[in-house]
Design a protein around this motif. Structure first.
Motif, PDB file in Angstrom:
ATOM      1  N   ASP A   1       0.872  -1.329  -0.023  1.00 22.07           N
ATOM      2  CA  ASP A   1       0.050   0.017   0.095  1.00 22.07           C
ATOM      3  C   ASP A   1       0.932   1.140  -0.169  1.00 22.07           C
ATOM      4  O   ASP A   1       1.760   1.254   0.654  1.00 22.07           O
ATOM      5  CB  ASP A   1      -0.888   0.120   1.251  1.00 22.07           C
ATOM      6  N   LEU A   2       0.506   2.244  -1.018  1.00 21.98           N
ATOM      7  CA  LEU A   2       1.449   3.561  -1.078  1.00 21.98           C
ATOM      8  C   LEU A   2       0.515   4.675  -0.633  1.00 21.98           C
ATOM      9  O   LEU A   2      -0.622   4.707  -1.457  1.00 21.98           O
ATOM     10  CB  LEU A   2       1.857   3.658  -2.469  1.00 21.98           C
ATOM     11  N   TYR A   3       0.577   5.311   0.463  1.00 23.26           N
ATOM     12  CA  TYR A   3      -0.257   6.345   0.722  1.00 23.26           C
ATOM     13  C   TYR A   3       0.055   7.693   0.268  1.00 23.26           C
ATOM     14  O   TYR A   3       1.008   8.277   0.309  1.00 23.26           O
ATOM     15  CB  TYR A   3      -0.063   6.521   2.432  1.00 23.26           C
ATOM     16  N   LEU A   4      -1.018   8.062  -0.636  1.00 28.27           N
ATOM     17  CA  LEU A   4      -0.801   9.413  -1.243  1.00 28.27           C
ATOM     18  C   LEU A   4      -1.964  10.425  -0.549  1.00 28.27           C
ATOM     19  O   LEU A   4      -2.837   9.998  -0.041  1.00 28.27           O
ATOM     20  CB  LEU A   4      -1.053   9.242  -2.608  1.00 28.27           C
ATOM     21  N   TYR A   5      -1.686  11.760  -1.041  1.00 29.06           N
ATOM     22  CA  TYR A   5      -2.627  12.696  -0.395  1.00 29.06           C
ATOM     23  C   TYR A   5      -4.062  12.435  -0.839  1.00 29.06           C
ATOM     24  O   TYR A   5      -5.177  12.773  -0.013  1.00 29.06           O
ATOM     25  CB  TYR A   5      -2.165  14.173  -0.852  1.00 29.06           C
ATOM     26  N   ASN A   6      -4.171  12.054  -2.081  1.00 26.47           N
ATOM     27  CA  ASN A   6      -5.744  12.009  -2.580  1.00 26.47           C
ATOM     28  C   ASN A   6      -6.457  10.542  -2.663  1.00 26.47           C
ATOM     29  O   ASN A   6      -7.446  10.507  -2.898  1.00 26.47           O
ATOM     30  CB  ASN A   6      -5.769  12.541  -3.852  1.00 26.47           C
ATOM     31  N   PHE A   7      -5.334   9.542  -2.373  1.00 22.66           N
ATOM     32  CA  PHE A   7      -5.887   8.221  -2.497  1.00 22.66           C
ATOM     33  C   PHE A   7      -4.755   7.079  -2.018  1.00 22.66           C
ATOM     34  O   PHE A   7      -3.938   7.900  -2.125  1.00 22.66           O
ATOM     35  CB  PHE A   7      -6.482   7.747  -3.891  1.00 22.66           C
ATOM     36  N   LYS A   8      -5.009   6.179  -1.928  1.00 26.51           N
ATOM     37  CA  LYS A   8      -4.095   4.944  -1.759  1.00 26.51           C
ATOM     38  C   LYS A   8      -3.983   4.115  -2.935  1.00 26.51           C
ATOM     39  O   LYS A   8      -5.173   3.505  -3.328  1.00 26.51           O
ATOM     40  CB  LYS A   8      -4.608   4.011  -0.501  1.00 26.51           C
ATOM     41  N   PHE A   9      -2.816   3.954  -3.252  1.00 24.71           N
ATOM     42  CA  PHE A   9      -2.539   3.439  -4.533  1.00 24.71           C
ATOM     43  C   PHE A   9      -1.504   2.039  -4.206  1.00 24.71           C
ATOM     44  O   PHE A   9      -0.722   1.874  -3.342  1.00 24.71           O
ATOM     45  CB  PHE A   9      -1.450   4.033  -5.468  1.00 24.71           C
ATOM     46  N   THR A  10      -2.004   0.560  -4.553  1.00 31.28           N
ATOM     47  CA  THR A  10      -1.702  -0.364  -4.107  1.00 31.28           C
ATOM     48  C   THR A  10      -1.465  -1.340  -5.417  1.00 31.28           C
ATOM     49  O   THR A  10      -2.354  -1.802  -6.147  1.00 31.28           O
ATOM     50  CB  THR A  10      -2.888  -1.159  -3.342  1.00 31.28           C
ATOM     51  N   PRO A  11      -0.018  -1.398  -5.740  1.00 30.47           N
ATOM     52  CA  PRO A  11       0.499  -2.545  -6.655  1.00 30.47           C
ATOM     53  C   PRO A  11       0.526  -3.949  -6.157  1.00 30.47           C
ATOM     54  O   PRO A  11       0.777  -3.725  -4.947  1.00 30.47           O
ATOM     55  CB  PRO A  11       1.651  -1.881  -7.503  1.00 30.47           C
ATOM     56  N   SER A  12       0.074  -4.885  -6.670  1.00 29.88           N
ATOM     57  CA  SER A  12       0.144  -6.273  -6.156  1.00 29.88           C
ATOM     58  C   SER A  12       0.465  -7.191  -7.292  1.00 29.88           C
ATOM     59  O   SER A  12       0.044  -7.132  -8.373  1.00 29.88           O
ATOM     60  CB  SER A  12      -1.039  -6.500  -5.350  1.00 29.88           C
ATOM     61  N   ILE A  13       0.823  -8.450  -7.003  1.00 34.79           N
ATOM     62  CA  ILE A  13       0.823  -9.571  -7.796  1.00 34.79           C
ATOM     63  C   ILE A  13       0.358 -10.837  -7.152  1.00 34.79           C
ATOM     64  O   ILE A  13       0.580 -11.012  -5.826  1.00 34.79           O
ATOM     65  CB  ILE A  13       2.382  -9.677  -8.314  1.00 34.79           C
ATOM     66  N   ARG A  14      -0.304 -11.624  -7.761  1.00 33.85           N
ATOM     67  CA  ARG A  14      -0.919 -12.615  -7.114  1.00 33.85           C
ATOM     68  C   ARG A  14      -0.970 -13.845  -8.066  1.00 33.85           C
ATOM     69  O   ARG A  14      -1.375 -13.700  -9.490  1.00 33.85           O
ATOM     70  CB  ARG A  14      -2.366 -12.142  -6.887  1.00 33.85           C
ATOM     71  N   GLY A  15      -0.950 -14.941  -7.571  1.00 32.64           N
ATOM     72  CA  GLY A  15      -1.069 -16.161  -8.360  1.00 32.64           C
ATOM     73  C   GLY A  15      -2.444 -16.765  -8.092  1.00 32.64           C
ATOM     74  O   GLY A  15      -3.026 -16.881  -7.007  1.00 32.64           O
ATOM     75  N   VAL A  16      -3.171 -17.397  -9.131  1.00 34.62           N
ATOM     76  CA  VAL A  16      -4.334 -18.208  -9.235  1.00 34.62           C
ATOM     77  C   VAL A  16      -4.193 -19.562  -9.656  1.00 34.62           C
ATOM     78  O   VAL A  16      -3.466 -19.905 -10.533  1.00 34.62           O
ATOM     79  CB  VAL A  16      -5.259 -17.192 -10.119  1.00 34.62           C
ATOM     80  N   PHE A  17      -4.734 -20.473  -8.827  1.00 32.81           N
ATOM     81  CA  PHE A  17      -4.752 -21.984  -9.074  1.00 32.81           C
ATOM     82  C   PHE A  17      -5.961 -22.768  -9.068  1.00 32.81           C
ATOM     83  O   PHE A  17      -6.492 -22.608  -8.056  1.00 32.81           O
ATOM     84  CB  PHE A  17      -3.609 -22.565  -8.090  1.00 32.81           C
ATOM     85  N   GLY A  18      -6.193 -23.337 -10.211  1.00 33.04           N
ATOM     86  CA  GLY A  18      -7.614 -23.917 -10.268  1.00 33.04           C
ATOM     87  C   GLY A  18      -7.754 -25.244  -9.501  1.00 33.04           C
ATOM     88  O   GLY A  18      -6.634 -26.055  -9.182  1.00 33.04           O
ATOM     89  N   ILE A  19      -8.695 -25.528  -8.823  1.00 38.42           N
ATOM     90  CA  ILE A  19      -9.137 -26.600  -7.969  1.00 38.42           C
ATOM     91  C   ILE A  19      -9.610 -27.759  -8.824  1.00 38.42           C
ATOM     92  O   ILE A  19      -9.145 -28.973  -8.683  1.00 38.42           O
ATOM     93  CB  ILE A  19      -9.636 -26.289  -6.725  1.00 38.42           C
ATOM     94  N   ASN A  20     -10.629 -27.307  -9.713  1.00 32.62           N
ATOM     95  CA  ASN A  20     -11.618 -28.429 -10.438  1.00 32.62           C
ATOM     96  C   ASN A  20     -11.081 -28.534 -11.634  1.00 32.62           C
ATOM     97  O   ASN A  20     -10.268 -27.672 -12.239  1.00 32.62           O
ATOM     98  CB  ASN A  20     -12.878 -27.968 -10.500  1.00 32.62           C
ATOM     99  N   ASP A  21     -11.415 -29.780 -12.457  1.00 31.93           N
ATOM    100  CA  ASP A  21     -10.939 -30.225 -13.709  1.00 31.93           C
ATOM    101  C   ASP A  21     -11.860 -29.384 -14.677  1.00 31.93           C
ATOM    102  O   ASP A  21     -13.210 -29.319 -14.537  1.00 31.93           O
ATOM    103  CB  ASP A  21     -11.253 -31.640 -13.910  1.00 31.93           C
ATOM    104  N   GLU A  22     -11.413 -28.627 -15.445  1.00 32.01           N
ATOM    105  CA  GLU A  22     -12.341 -27.552 -16.549  1.00 32.01           C
ATOM    106  C   GLU A  22     -12.409 -28.245 -17.770  1.00 32.01           C
ATOM    107  O   GLU A  22     -13.168 -27.598 -18.598  1.00 32.01           O
ATOM    108  CB  GLU A  22     -11.415 -26.410 -16.656  1.00 32.01           C
TER     109      GLU A  22
END
Length: 242
Positions: free
Chosen positions: A191-212
């Motif tokens: 989280d990056l705190y700025l005067y007018n808003f909070k800006f958040t860069p993030s990276i996330r992995g997603v992993f399937g559970i069911n057979d598609e």
């Protein structure tokens, strides 16, 4: 072009906010019109823009050549609802629209003993997900205008581009996937705190559970018979504004 524009916009935001981020004085009225930090609110709202990169993970019945997945960057947009538990824990709901395309390339070994054309070796899988994750965000103590965190949880997704109920299968050029899918997710950000808003860069992995995979009517189909399970995996790079 849209991915370049999104990245350029975020870089400009970071550059123009550089003085705010690296000064020792804490920003105390981000996006709250001077009434104190939004971190103390029980409920907070925001939105995110991002880039996704989806893949498939295959488990096979026989030891043939792997199916190659050509990945293309996709686009993500959505809303954020954040419930504050305490200073370090937040429960977050992030419904969004995610668009992506993958291409599957088969080896000719899958078609031995059959007649096939070059188009039979390629299948395009387009996906438009209504993606709804429920995540637990675990943050460190805020350091000036920075606050690192890790995040994890589970999600469900409705694939609007699914052709699960299509009576045609790969013999008619239709590679079918399931409509409803489940995932677990893990990631980190800051989280990056700025005067007018909070800006958040993030990276996330997603992993399937069911057979598609929706299998072809022919149990010996060269497109589906050797696949034991087919599960999504992917990476999200999100830019959040609160």
């Amino acid at each position: 072009m849209k991915y370049f524009f999104a990245l350029t916009t975020c870089l400009l935001i970071i550059q123009t906010s550089n003085a705010q981020l690296f000064k020792k004085e804490k920003v105390t009225y981000d996006a709250n019109s001077g009434r104190g930090s939004t971190d103390n609110n029980l409920l907070r709202w925001g939105y995110f823009l991002g880039i996704n990169n989806y893949d498939f993970n295959f488990d096979y019945n026989e030891d043939l050549r792997d199916i190659y997945v050509k990945r293309s960057p996709g686009f993500s947009v959505g809303l954020i609802g954040n419930l504050r538990i305490n200073e370090f824990l937040d429960l977050r709901l992030e419904p969004g629209l995610l668009i992506t395309t993958r291409e599957l390339y088969y080896s000719q070994t899958y078609f031995q003993g059959t007649t096939f054309t070059s188009s039979d070796l390629i299948r395009e899988v387009k996906s438009t997900y209504i993606h709804i994750p429920l995540l637990l965000k675990v943050s460190t103590k805020r350091i000036n205008n920075f606050k690192p965190f890790i995040v994890g949880g589970f999600s469900t997704a409705l694939n609007l581009s699914s052709n699960e109920e299509n009576p045609n299968d790969n013999t008619n050029g239709q590679f079918r996937t399931t409509k409803n899918n489940l995932f677990y997710e893990l990631g980190f950000g800051i989280d990056l705190y700025l005067y007018n808003f909070k800006f958040t860069p993030s990276i996330r992995g997603v992993f399937g559970i069911n057979d598609e995979l929706v299998r072809d009517e022919n149990p010996d189909s060269p497109w589906t018979s050797n696949i034991n399970t087919m599960k999504t995996r992917g990476v999200f790079i999100n830019f959040t504004f609160q």
